[in-house]
Motif scaffolding. Structure first.
Motif, PDB file in Angstrom:
ATOM      1  N   ASN A 190     -20.018  83.483  39.196  1.00 33.92           N
ATOM      2  CA  ASN A 190     -20.245  83.073  37.817  1.00 33.92           C
ATOM      3  C   ASN A 190     -20.009  84.197  36.804  1.00 33.92           C
ATOM      4  OD1 ASN A 190     -20.659  80.896  36.288  1.00 33.92           O
ATOM      5  ND2 ASN A 190     -22.917  80.975  36.314  1.00 33.92           N
ATOM      6  N   VAL A 191     -19.095  85.090  37.133  1.00 35.55           N
ATOM      7  CA  VAL A 191     -18.723  86.174  36.217  1.00 35.55           C
ATOM      8  C   VAL A 191     -17.430  85.764  35.508  1.00 35.55           C
ATOM      9  CG1 VAL A 191     -17.939  88.578  36.088  1.00 35.55           C
ATOM     10  CG2 VAL A 191     -19.751  87.944  37.708  1.00 35.55           C
ATOM     11  N   GLU A 192     -17.391  85.952  34.194  1.00 34.30           N
ATOM     12  CA  GLU A 192     -16.170  85.644  33.424  1.00 34.30           C
ATOM     13  C   GLU A 192     -15.096  86.695  33.742  1.00 34.30           C
ATOM     14  OE1 GLU A 192     -15.171  83.139  31.097  1.00 34.30           O
ATOM     15  OE2 GLU A 192     -13.376  84.288  31.629  1.00 34.30           O
TER      16      GLU A 192
ATOM     17  N   TYR B 224     -21.571  86.595  25.241  1.00 38.32           N
ATOM     18  CA  TYR B 224     -21.995  87.129  26.545  1.00 38.32           C
ATOM     19  C   TYR B 224     -23.239  87.996  26.361  1.00 38.32           C
ATOM     20  CZ  TYR B 224     -17.284  85.779  27.780  1.00 38.32           C
ATOM     21  OH  TYR B 224     -16.132  85.059  27.965  1.00 38.32           O
ATOM     22  N   ASP B 225     -24.053  88.060  27.395  1.00 40.64           N
ATOM     23  CA  ASP B 225     -25.162  89.017  27.372  1.00 40.64           C
ATOM     24  C   ASP B 225     -24.611  90.414  27.631  1.00 40.64           C
ATOM     25  OD1 ASP B 225     -27.190  87.091  26.957  1.00 40.64           O
ATOM     26  OD2 ASP B 225     -27.159  86.570  29.097  1.00 40.64           O
TER      27      ASP B 225
ATOM     28  N   ALA C 298     -24.878  88.836  36.912  1.00 47.92           N
ATOM     29  CA  ALA C 298     -24.661  87.390  37.041  1.00 47.92           C
ATOM     30  C   ALA C 298     -25.678  86.777  37.997  1.00 47.92           C
ATOM     31  CB  ALA C 298     -23.234  87.128  37.516  1.00 47.92           C
TER      32      ALA C 298
ATOM     33  N   LEU D  87     -27.700  86.475  33.934  1.00 48.45           N
ATOM     34  CA  LEU D  87     -27.185  86.873  32.624  1.00 48.45           C
ATOM     35  C   LEU D  87     -25.732  86.401  32.467  1.00 48.45           C
ATOM     36  CD1 LEU D  87     -28.610  90.516  32.364  1.00 48.45           C
ATOM     37  CD2 LEU D  87     -29.692  88.362  31.790  1.00 48.45           C
ATOM     38  N   ARG D  88     -25.365  86.065  31.214  1.00 45.98           N
ATOM     39  CA  ARG D  88     -23.975  85.646  30.954  1.00 45.98           C
ATOM     40  C   ARG D  88     -23.122  86.910  30.953  1.00 45.98           C
ATOM     41  NH1 ARG D  88     -25.675  82.807  25.580  1.00 45.98           N
ATOM     42  NH2 ARG D  88     -27.003  84.623  25.766  1.00 45.98           N
ATOM     43  N   THR D  89     -22.268  87.015  31.972  1.00 43.63           N
ATOM     44  CA  THR D  89     -21.628  88.303  32.270  1.00 43.63           C
ATOM     45  C   THR D  89     -20.106  88.184  32.316  1.00 43.63           C
ATOM     46  OG1 THR D  89     -23.515  88.724  33.709  1.00 43.63           O
ATOM     47  CG2 THR D  89     -21.617  90.177  33.981  1.00 43.63           C
ATOM     48  N   ALA D  90     -19.434  89.200  31.778  1.00 43.19           N
ATOM     49  CA  ALA D  90     -17.969  89.300  31.917  1.00 43.19           C
ATOM     50  C   ALA D  90     -17.621  90.702  32.398  1.00 43.19           C
ATOM     51  CB  ALA D  90     -17.294  89.021  30.578  1.00 43.19           C
TER      52      ALA D  90
ATOM     53  N   LYS E  79     -15.477  84.998  40.177  1.00 44.57           N
ATOM     54  CA  LYS E  79     -15.620  83.636  39.624  1.00 44.57           C
ATOM     55  C   LYS E  79     -16.734  82.892  40.350  1.00 44.57           C
ATOM     56  CE  LYS E  79     -11.043  82.734  37.773  1.00 44.57           C
ATOM     57  NZ  LYS E  79      -9.703  82.260  38.113  1.00 44.57           N
TER      58      LYS E  79
ATOM     59  N   THR F 291     -30.959  94.962  33.688  1.00 45.55           N
ATOM     60  CA  THR F 291     -31.413  93.557  33.726  1.00 45.55           C
ATOM     61  C   THR F 291     -32.905  93.475  33.382  1.00 45.55           C
ATOM     62  OG1 THR F 291     -29.822  93.069  35.476  1.00 45.55           O
ATOM     63  CG2 THR F 291     -31.611  91.500  35.185  1.00 45.55           C
TER      64      THR F 291
END
Ligand SMILES: Nc1ncnc2c1ncn2[C@@H]1O[C@H](COP(=O)(O)OP(=O)(O)OP(=O)(O)O)[C@@H](O)[C@H]1O
Ligand SMILES: [Mg+2]
Length: 329
Positions: A91-93, A2-3, A62, A66-69, A88, A275
């Motif tokens: 696009n958030v984990e 993840y970023d 997201a 960015l790859r986000t959780a 979801k 960001t």
């Protein structure tokens, strides 16, 4: 990989816009919002949206690609389910969101009385009772940045362990500590703050931490506590950033526009800043994106609705934000 993983609160927010004639603002030492006791108070508008520092900032990250959780806790209830579904879709984990058996999803009721500031009533819930055992530590090692939103109540005790874990695993840390953390014992707080790469505070929090009033004194004191970048937001007076060498000052993006609802401005600014810094390693750009994102946020009701998507910055408010840069003596 993840970023960014965000930590902090997850709430459902109810926004109530009060009818002008139904309340008064009394000017004592502090401004007071007053209703007649026992009265029936009519409201102009009611909206429901999700909130909480961890989910609001994750939404910006997201939307910006960015790859986000998110790591937080909700209750085993419909509001918690809805929050997870919304994330979801963004696009958030969500695999690190725990569903608590004992506590329900936290709730905020926001009494909106524009142009005055809003008043927030908070019902503590699952996210305020996060413990070390709620965190899937082993799965969090391959991350570039941790973003620590305010950790309130019992969750404040995770501040130290999260920072320690990040440092051990070469993860960078941006933190926006809230009052629960800032009021931790100084002996506990100091070694934590010294490890932070980007420290984000509003001017009241910065003044509380620095035990000073004057801006330059605040910056000097904070830079003795952390070697990282210091970001201070000042509501409609804009923001100020110190990178150890230069002071950057910026106003707001659209001074002529009155905000519709201020909730989420701080989260939008902080996530916009990280960001911008993440993408270009450029503080001026980070401030412009942060300010544009915060402005766009407060033009809508709800902390996520107005957040800027990747690329929107160019057509929007960012380029209008003038940033003054001065060397600090
Ligand atoms: N009334 C306003 N008009 C225009 N811009 C604003 C206004 N209030 C806040 N902002 C923008 O949002 C940024 C963050 O706001 P602020 O300093 O209020 O953060 P905060 O106190 O952390 O907010 P929050 O209450 O959401 O935690 C400011 O630096 C500014 O760019
Ligand atoms: Mg804030």
């Amino acid at each position: 990989m993840y970023d960014i993983i965000t930590f902090g609160s997850a709430t459902s927010d109810i926004f109530l816009r009060l009818k002008k004639e139904s309340y008064q603002i009394l000017r004592k030492k502090k401004k007071l919002l007053c209703f007649p006791l026992g009265a029936k108070i009519f409201i102009d508008d009611l909206k429901i949206a999700s909130g909480g520092g961890a989910t609001n900032t994750a939404a910006t990250f997201a939307k910006q690609g960015l790859r986000t959780a998110v790591c937080t806790k909700v209750g085993q209830d419909k509001r918690g389910e809805a929050l997870i579904e919304e994330l979801k879709k963004l696009n958030v984990e969500t695999q690190f969101i725990k569903k608590d058996k004992k506590y329900s999803t936290a709730h905020s009721i926001i009494l909106s009385s524009p142009p005055e500031d809003r008043t927030v009533l908070i019902y503590k819930g699952a996210c305020h009772f996060m413990e070390s055992s709620d965190i899937a530590w082993r799965k969090l090692k391959k991350v570039k940045w941790f973003y620590l939103a305010p950790l309130t109540g019992k969750s404040a005790q995770l501040f130290g362990p999260l920072v320690e874990f990040a440092k051990k695993n070469n993860i960078k840390i941006a933190a926006n500590p809230g009052n629960s953390q800032l009021n931790l014992n100084r002996k506990i707080l100091k070694p934590i703050l010294s490890q932070i790469d980007i420290l984000i505070l509003n001017i009241e929090e910065a003044s509380l931490l620095a035990k000073a009033e004057e801006e330059i004194k605040i910056i000097k004191k904070l830079s003795s506590l952390t070697k990282g970048i210091i970001v201070i937001t000042k509501q409609k007076k804009g923001s100020i950033v110190f990178d150890g060498k230069y002071i950057y000052k910026a106003g707001i993006a659209a001074p002529h526009i009155l905000p519709l609802e201020k909730t989420g401005a701080g989260d939008a600014y902080a996530a916009g800043f990280l960001t911008g810094f993440f993408k270009k390693n450029d503080i001026k750009y980070a401030i412009q994106l942060a300010t544009a994102n915060a402005t766009s946020c407060i033009l809508e009701i709800g902390a996520k609705k107005g957040l800027l998507a990747e690329g929107q910055w160019e057509q929007q408010l960012g380029p209008r934000v003038r940033v003054q840069i001065k060397r600090c003596k």
